[in-house]
Design a protein around this motif. Structure first.
Motif, PDB file in Angstrom:
ATOM      1  N   GLN A 151       0.824  -1.199   0.000  1.00  0.00           N
ATOM      2  CA  GLN A 151       0.000   0.000   0.000  1.00  0.00           C
ATOM      3  C   GLN A 151       0.865   1.258   0.000  1.00  0.00           C
ATOM      4  O   GLN A 151       0.598   2.215  -0.728  1.00  0.00           O
ATOM      5  N   TRP A 152       1.917   1.245   0.806  1.00  0.00           N
ATOM      6  CA  TRP A 152       2.804   2.400   0.884  1.00  0.00           C
ATOM      7  C   TRP A 152       3.431   2.695  -0.484  1.00  0.00           C
ATOM      8  O   TRP A 152       3.535   3.841  -0.898  1.00  0.00           O
ATOM      9  N   LEU A 155       0.887   4.489  -2.807  1.00  0.00           N
ATOM     10  CA  LEU A 155       0.189   5.696  -2.386  1.00  0.00           C
ATOM     11  C   LEU A 155       0.180   6.720  -3.515  1.00  0.00           C
ATOM     12  O   LEU A 155       1.135   6.840  -4.281  1.00  0.00           O
ATOM     13  N   TYR A 161      -4.254  13.945  -0.586  1.00  0.00           N
ATOM     14  CA  TYR A 161      -4.701  12.950   0.383  1.00  0.00           C
ATOM     15  C   TYR A 161      -3.901  12.998   1.689  1.00  0.00           C
ATOM     16  O   TYR A 161      -2.717  13.345   1.694  1.00  0.00           O
ATOM     17  N   LEU A 163      -3.348  10.389   5.291  1.00  0.00           N
ATOM     18  CA  LEU A 163      -3.495   9.006   5.731  1.00  0.00           C
ATOM     19  C   LEU A 163      -4.280   8.983   7.035  1.00  0.00           C
ATOM     20  O   LEU A 163      -4.112   9.862   7.886  1.00  0.00           O
ATOM     21  N   LYS A 187       0.880  12.408   4.730  1.00  0.00           N
ATOM     22  CA  LYS A 187       1.716  11.212   4.524  1.00  0.00           C
ATOM     23  C   LYS A 187       3.157  11.415   4.964  1.00  0.00           C
ATOM     24  O   LYS A 187       3.861  10.442   5.268  1.00  0.00           O
ATOM     25  N   TYR A 196       3.053   3.373  11.580  1.00  0.00           N
ATOM     26  CA  TYR A 196       2.275   2.819  10.467  1.00  0.00           C
ATOM     27  C   TYR A 196       1.996   1.353  10.790  1.00  0.00           C
ATOM     28  O   TYR A 196       2.911   0.601  11.116  1.00  0.00           O
ATOM     29  N   GLU A 209      -5.916   6.003   2.626  1.00  0.00           N
ATOM     30  CA  GLU A 209      -5.876   7.356   2.098  1.00  0.00           C
ATOM     31  C   GLU A 209      -7.264   7.987   2.179  1.00  0.00           C
ATOM     32  O   GLU A 209      -8.266   7.350   1.842  1.00  0.00           O
TER      33      GLU A 209
END
Length: 275
Positions: A151-152, A155, A161, A163, A187, A196, A209
């Motif tokens: 996912q990171w 992004l 966006y 987080l 982020k 995280y 996000e």
């Protein structure tokens, strides 16, 4: 090692698909053969991981379990390769840890090698501890950590966006993680470098996000304090058992906590240097 005291850990309930279950069986078999080989040699040195086939098979079988989790994610090839390298290192350190522990059972007080019949039960117990009980928690973490890294890596670019930290929002969420629920930050906030998710063994939290402006941004300083509290659990030795989770799998391109206890076992430095 992996029991944090929550209900999940107490139940030790793990749902595994058939593919992973088969790899678990192969790993137990590899562990049994490695311990037999250890007794045949009568001693253990970390350098042996480079030359002894049963030990190499144990490392590979351990890696295969974690690679199953890594490959099941859409991520850039560079990230995948980095995670696989980390999983192989972890498998090597784990193999060193169990063989070192097993080697302490080999000799009598007089320094003579014990008959295999005298150590086989203890070897079997070690095999189950490392390659079944510990492995279940490690596999679950590798799944969550690999998903987080993927996912990171994917992004969105730009500044549209934020987080947002989210728990599973059910009765199984541990209280320490509940305090992090809905924390919303950019982020590049330092919070995400250390907190995280996943933030513990069997942690089910995620970061998603969200459009800026849809949710009120959290106070960064307060969020980081909450993160520190959520990853603090003092053990009997006075050390913080949860501090190892203060890392970001995607940013650091690793599956497992860099400060995992396997890396502190005698011979770990030699293992790392030889890879």
């Amino acid at each position: 090692m992996y029991n944090c005291g929550c209900d999940d850990c107490e139940r030790k309930a793990t749902v595994l698909n058939l593919g992973v279950s088969e790899k678990f069986k192969q790993l137990l078999n590899a562990g049994e053969k490695a311990f037999k080989h250890l007794h045949k040699r009568g001693n253990y040195r970390p350098e042996d991981l480079q030359t002894e086939k049963p030990y190499q098979k144990l490392i590979q079988s351990t890696f295969d379990v974690f690679d199953f989790a890594i490959k099941d994610n859409d991520m850039p090839e560079e990230m995948r390769k980095a995670l696989q390298d980390d999983a192989f290192l972890f498998g090597s350190l784990k193999t060193n840890a169990q063989l070192f522990e097993a080697s302490k059972l080999l000799l009598t007080k007089e320094g003579n090698l014990k008959p295999f019949s005298e150590v086989v039960k203890e070897f079997d117990d070690l095999n189950v501890k490392y390659n079944q009980n510990y492995l279940e928690a490690e596999y679950e973490f590798s799944v969550a950590s690999s998903q987080a890294a993927a996912q990171w890596a994917n992004l969105a670019t730009g500044s549209r966006y934020n987080l947002q930290y989210r728990t599973a929002k059910d009765e199984r969420v541990r209280a320490s993680h509940q305090t992090l629920d809905d924390i919303t930050l950019p982020k590049d906030d330092p919070f995400w470098n250390f907190f995280y998710p996943p933030n513990g063994w069997r942690c089910r939290c995620v970061a998603i996000e969200v459009l800026k402006g849809k949710y009120e941004e959290s106070d960064s300083e307060k969020a980081n304090v909450a993160g520190e509290k959520a990853t603090t659990q003092e053990g009997k030795d006075g050390k913080n058992r949860l501090e190892i989770f203060r890392f970001n799998p995607g940013a650091q391109k690793v599956v497992f906590p860099p400060a995992h206890p396997y890396g502190k076992v005698k011979g770990a430095k030699t293992v790392k240097d030889n890879l």
